[in-house]
Scaffold this motif. Sequence first.
Motif, PDB file in Angstrom:
ATOM      1  N   ALA A   1      -9.735  -9.954 -17.696  1.00  0.00           N
ATOM      2  CA  ALA A   1      -8.618  -9.169 -17.189  1.00  0.00           C
ATOM      3  C   ALA A   1      -9.121  -7.795 -16.771  1.00  0.00           C
ATOM      4  O   ALA A   1      -9.912  -7.167 -17.467  1.00  0.00           O
ATOM      5  CB  ALA A   1      -7.539  -9.046 -18.255  1.00  0.00           C
ATOM      6  N   ALA A   2      -8.675  -7.341 -15.606  1.00  0.00           N
ATOM      7  CA  ALA A   2      -9.143  -6.065 -15.071  1.00  0.00           C
ATOM      8  C   ALA A   2      -7.971  -5.223 -14.611  1.00  0.00           C
ATOM      9  O   ALA A   2      -6.839  -5.712 -14.477  1.00  0.00           O
ATOM     10  CB  ALA A   2     -10.116  -6.309 -13.917  1.00  0.00           C
ATOM     11  N   ASN A   3      -8.249  -3.969 -14.356  1.00  0.00           N
ATOM     12  CA  ASN A   3      -7.242  -3.046 -13.842  1.00  0.00           C
ATOM     13  C   ASN A   3      -7.466  -2.780 -12.360  1.00  0.00           C
ATOM     14  O   ASN A   3      -8.606  -2.771 -11.882  1.00  0.00           O
ATOM     15  CB  ASN A   3      -7.294  -1.716 -14.597  1.00  0.00           C
TER      16      ASN A   3
ATOM     17  N   ALA B   1       4.488  -6.694 -12.212  1.00  0.00           N
ATOM     18  CA  ALA B   1       4.782  -7.524 -13.380  1.00  0.00           C
ATOM     19  C   ALA B   1       4.449  -8.984 -13.102  1.00  0.00           C
ATOM     20  O   ALA B   1       3.860  -9.680 -13.957  1.00  0.00           O
ATOM     21  CB  ALA B   1       6.247  -7.375 -13.777  1.00  0.00           C
ATOM     22  N   GLU B   2       4.796  -9.469 -11.914  1.00  0.00           N
ATOM     23  CA  GLU B   2       4.489 -10.852 -11.547  1.00  0.00           C
ATOM     24  C   GLU B   2       2.983 -11.047 -11.372  1.00  0.00           C
ATOM     25  O   GLU B   2       2.436 -12.101 -11.732  1.00  0.00           O
ATOM     26  CB  GLU B   2       5.226 -11.222 -10.258  1.00  0.00           C
ATOM     27  N   PHE B   3       2.320 -10.054 -10.829  1.00  0.00           N
ATOM     28  CA  PHE B   3       0.869 -10.120 -10.629  1.00  0.00           C
ATOM     29  C   PHE B   3       0.152 -10.272 -11.971  1.00  0.00           C
ATOM     30  O   PHE B   3      -0.760 -11.090 -12.112  1.00  0.00           O
ATOM     31  CB  PHE B   3       0.405  -8.854  -9.907  1.00  0.00           C
TER      32      PHE B   3
ATOM     33  N   THR C   1      -3.982  -6.142 -14.362  1.00  0.00           N
ATOM     34  CA  THR C   1      -2.968  -5.092 -14.436  1.00  0.00           C
ATOM     35  C   THR C   1      -3.085  -4.151 -13.249  1.00  0.00           C
ATOM     36  O   THR C   1      -4.165  -3.599 -12.979  1.00  0.00           O
ATOM     37  CB  THR C   1      -3.115  -4.275 -15.729  1.00  0.00           C
ATOM     38  N   ALA C   2      -1.976  -3.968 -12.526  1.00  0.00           N
ATOM     39  CA  ALA C   2      -1.926  -3.002 -11.437  1.00  0.00           C
ATOM     40  C   ALA C   2      -1.428  -1.676 -12.005  1.00  0.00           C
ATOM     41  O   ALA C   2      -0.300  -1.578 -12.487  1.00  0.00           O
ATOM     42  CB  ALA C   2      -1.006  -3.490 -10.329  1.00  0.00           C
TER      43      ALA C   2
ATOM     44  N   PRO D   1     -12.995  -7.379  -7.999  1.00  0.00           N
ATOM     45  CA  PRO D   1     -12.361  -8.641  -7.586  1.00  0.00           C
ATOM     46  C   PRO D   1     -10.842  -8.632  -7.783  1.00  0.00           C
ATOM     47  O   PRO D   1     -10.117  -9.247  -7.006  1.00  0.00           O
ATOM     48  CB  PRO D   1     -13.028  -9.680  -8.494  1.00  0.00           C
ATOM     49  N   ALA D   2     -10.370  -7.921  -8.803  1.00  0.00           N
ATOM     50  CA  ALA D   2      -8.930  -7.862  -9.042  1.00  0.00           C
ATOM     51  C   ALA D   2      -8.217  -7.121  -7.918  1.00  0.00           C
ATOM     52  O   ALA D   2      -7.067  -7.436  -7.580  1.00  0.00           O
ATOM     53  CB  ALA D   2      -8.648  -7.191 -10.383  1.00  0.00           C
ATOM     54  N   ALA D   3      -8.876  -6.135  -7.328  1.00  0.00           N
ATOM     55  CA  ALA D   3      -8.285  -5.401  -6.206  1.00  0.00           C
ATOM     56  C   ALA D   3      -8.143  -6.313  -4.990  1.00  0.00           C
ATOM     57  O   ALA D   3      -7.110  -6.316  -4.306  1.00  0.00           O
ATOM     58  CB  ALA D   3      -9.144  -4.187  -5.866  1.00  0.00           C
ATOM     59  N   ARG D   4      -9.170  -7.098  -4.726  1.00  0.00           N
ATOM     60  CA  ARG D   4      -9.096  -8.051  -3.612  1.00  0.00           C
ATOM     61  C   ARG D   4      -8.017  -9.107  -3.878  1.00  0.00           C
ATOM     62  O   ARG D   4      -7.311  -9.541  -2.966  1.00  0.00           O
ATOM     63  CB  ARG D   4     -10.460  -8.722  -3.403  1.00  0.00           C
ATOM     64  N   MET D   5      -7.893  -9.487  -5.141  1.00  0.00           N
ATOM     65  CA  MET D   5      -6.874 -10.464  -5.500  1.00  0.00           C
ATOM     66  C   MET D   5      -5.466  -9.896  -5.261  1.00  0.00           C
ATOM     67  O   MET D   5      -4.563 -10.597  -4.793  1.00  0.00           O
ATOM     68  CB  MET D   5      -7.044 -10.884  -6.961  1.00  0.00           C
TER      69      MET D   5
END
Length: 250
Positions: free
Chosen positions: A22-24, A42-44, A51-52, A225-229
């Motif tokens: 899990a990343a921010n 929240a859905e993400f 976590t955004a 990768p979480a940002a691209r996601m």
Amino acid sequence: MKILSLLPSIAAGVLAMLPAQAANVSVAVAANFIAPMQRIAAEFKKDTGHTALLAFGATGGFQAQIANGAPFDVLLAADAAAPAALEAQRLAVSGTRFTYATGRLALWSPRPGYIDREGQVLKNGTFSHLAIANPKTAPYGAAAVAVLDKLRLAGRLQSRLVVGANVAQTCQFVSTGNAELGFVALAQVYRDGKLAAGSGWIVPAHLHAPIRQDGILLAEGSANPAARMLVDYMKSDKVGNIIRSYGYER
């Protein structure tokens, strides 16, 4: 024995669907997009485990902060110009710019029946204060000024203007009674096909330039990768349905 032999592959498939870690994601979000982005975040997290981390403000302000090294991974702007400029300056990843929503402007008051459906209150009303966002840094403020110019009311109403730093503060001015009415983002006062409270005029789109809201992956987030996601997630049908429920066009 056949059933047992399938268990390792099933487990591997399930694990492949989960995020490795899990990343921010640090996201700069236009002030008009607070409510829908909180739902989307929240859905993400529910769907991806990531976590955004959301910061809300004026697009012009974010653009200046990013140019000065602010560590945001993704920008969700209130216009198309800021992401394009950041891309040209190589402060964002080329080819990742996309339109996530087209905004609508509304003239709004918390008082039921105060604003008519044609916006004639601007010409005939006895109000003392009209709130708008700063047209120099907030696209919704620029749109509001364009509307007043088109209606030939800019000069007459200039002394009554109360200017918010961004459209969120502008809406707050109206909500708290510091201005009787104001130009806000429709999304701030609209839920599931109707105004959530008060009265309002949805400004016809031909009275101002389209409020095309673009997002982009910033250079800071290129290795996350979480940002691209999140960028991909913003383009999904699920997010599109959330966005439309707040009065945006997709």
